[in-house]
Design an enzyme around this catalytic site. Structure first.
Site: not given
Ligand code: 6MZ
Length: 393
Positions: A27, A110, A233, A236
């Site tokens: 997305n 989702k 991740h 960050e």
């Protein structure tokens, strides 16, 4: 500016070489034109006020927190299955147009009760999107390397089909840092269920100042035990304790890694954990003040395993070619360095040995073809250059 050719030639080189994308959020890669079109339709239906969102979509530089506000908007815009399939198809087409030959696309499954969407039906829409790409050969099956989307009419003209571009795709399911342990576990179970559709791993992403490592650890451990690959991740934002815990988990790759200290880097070096580097994303979200201060420089100099990635092509208006060019122009890489970087990425894919073999073939063939097109590559002995493929583990 750089050795081995002028700016235009280096740009063209970065565009022409085959590339591997390992850190792209579905997305975050929506085309601007599609995003505006979706927002307009929702505006007409009175679901959102188009005037409120238009300038947000069109804005160029965004802070990290503004990016996450925009992701919330994306999630409102892309709630129905048809839209998810359309976005997937367009994203695949865009990467293929940029000479990406292997794409590991990550997305957060989702639930959306009002739209009748479950995590499973969301993923089905993504897979339908992969199947609907008709201008390319899309190979996303894990169990075999056959081409998935050869329609019956195309099968009648198989020779024509073989001339078309092929893109190898694997999927990673993302756990959003807002999720609970149970929701994270659901995502891992779904990933296991969808292995035959090219799901190869799990990513942990989302707003880095939200959530705690211990919430996600049980699901990530389970993923690992079940043979899924895991990328995190990591760093960050500055969070020493979490960075240490993440490295102790020994993920197969980490993304961003902007706030690792010297001892963290030492650990990453000993463990040889490949780093997914997203230059434009880090610059735009102000993870560093100027690009030449990026940790890419030290990692590249120290031969640390790394791969250049886009993160969110739509959000940051970038392409993988652009990321390679940015690295070359900023850190003085020549054509050989750039091709070596692109080739080394083969070793870090989660797709398994068969796809790695196919990619080695693609890169080998292209080194020969490139020599015909780029005079300076030829003068560097391009045809004879064997770009070393490092075996890291
Ligand atoms: C952390 C990011 C991200 O999953 O809906 N995402 N998470 N840091 C980043 N760097 C800026 N960029 C994207 O794609 C969008 C989602 O990916 C994660 C966020 O959770 C975002 O909502 P999907 O396909």
């Amino acid at each position: 500016m750089e050795r081995g050719g002028d700016v235009a030639e280096m740009k063209e080189w970065c565009r022409s070489i085959p590339k591997i994308e390992l850190h792209a959020h579905l997305n975050g890669c929506i085309r601007d034109s599609t995003l505006l079109e979706l927002a307009k339709v929702l505006g007409e239906k009175g679901i959102i006020n188009f005037a409120d969102v238009e300038h947000v979509i069109r804005k160029c530089g965004r802070s990290l927190s503004e990016c996450f506000q925009l992701f919330d908007l994306f999630h409102i815009l892309a709630t129905d299955h048809g839209t998810i399939s359309r976005i997937t198809k367009e994203v695949v087409e865009d990467f293929a147009a940029d000479e990406v030959v292997y794409l590991e696309l990550r997305t957060t499954p989702k639930n959306n009760e009002t739209k009748g969407m479950t995590k499973r039906s969301y993923m089905k829409a993504v897979i339908d999107g992969l199947r609907s790409v008709d201008a390319l050969n899309v190979s996303f099956s894990n169990s075999s390397e056959r081409t998935e989307n050869i329609s019956s009419s195309t099968q009648n003209n198989y020779a024509n089909c073989m001339e078309r571009k092929t893109i190898h795709i694997r999927l990673l399911l993302s756990i959003d840092r807002r999720e609970t342990t149970i929701a994270a576990m659901e995502t891992v179970c779904l990933a296991l269920e969808l292995r035959e559709f090219g799901v190869v791993g799990i990513d942990l992403s989302g707003n880095p100042i939200v959530g705690e490592w211990k919430t996600f650890l049980p699901a990530l451990k389970y993923a690992k035990e079940q043979g899924l690959s895991v990328t995190l991740h990591c760093g960050e934002v500055s969070n020493k304790k979490e960075i240490q815990e993440m490295l102790d988990f020994v993920p197969e790759r980490i993304g961003h890694a902007c706030f690792l200290d010297k001892d963290d880097w030492e650990k990453a070096r000993v463990l040889q954990i490949p780093v997914e580097i997203c230059l434009t994303s880090n610059l735009r979200t102000e993870r560093l003040s100027t690009i030449d201060l990026h940790h890419f420089a030290n990692l590249h100099k120290g031969n640390h395993p790394l791969v250049l990635c886009t993160d969110d092509t739509g959000l940051f208006s970038t392409t993988l070619s652009n990321e390679y060019y940015l690295a070359a122009a900023t850190f003085g890489l020549d054509q050989k360095d750039v091709l070596r970087l692109a080739t080394n990425a083969i070793e870090f894919v989660f797709g398994g040995s068969e796809v790695k073999k196919a990619l080695r073939g693609i890169f080998g063939d292209s080194a020969r073809k490139l020599a015909e097109v780029f005079p300076s590559w030829k003068s560097l002995g391009g045809e004879d250059v064997k770009v070393q493929i490092k075996s890291l583990r």
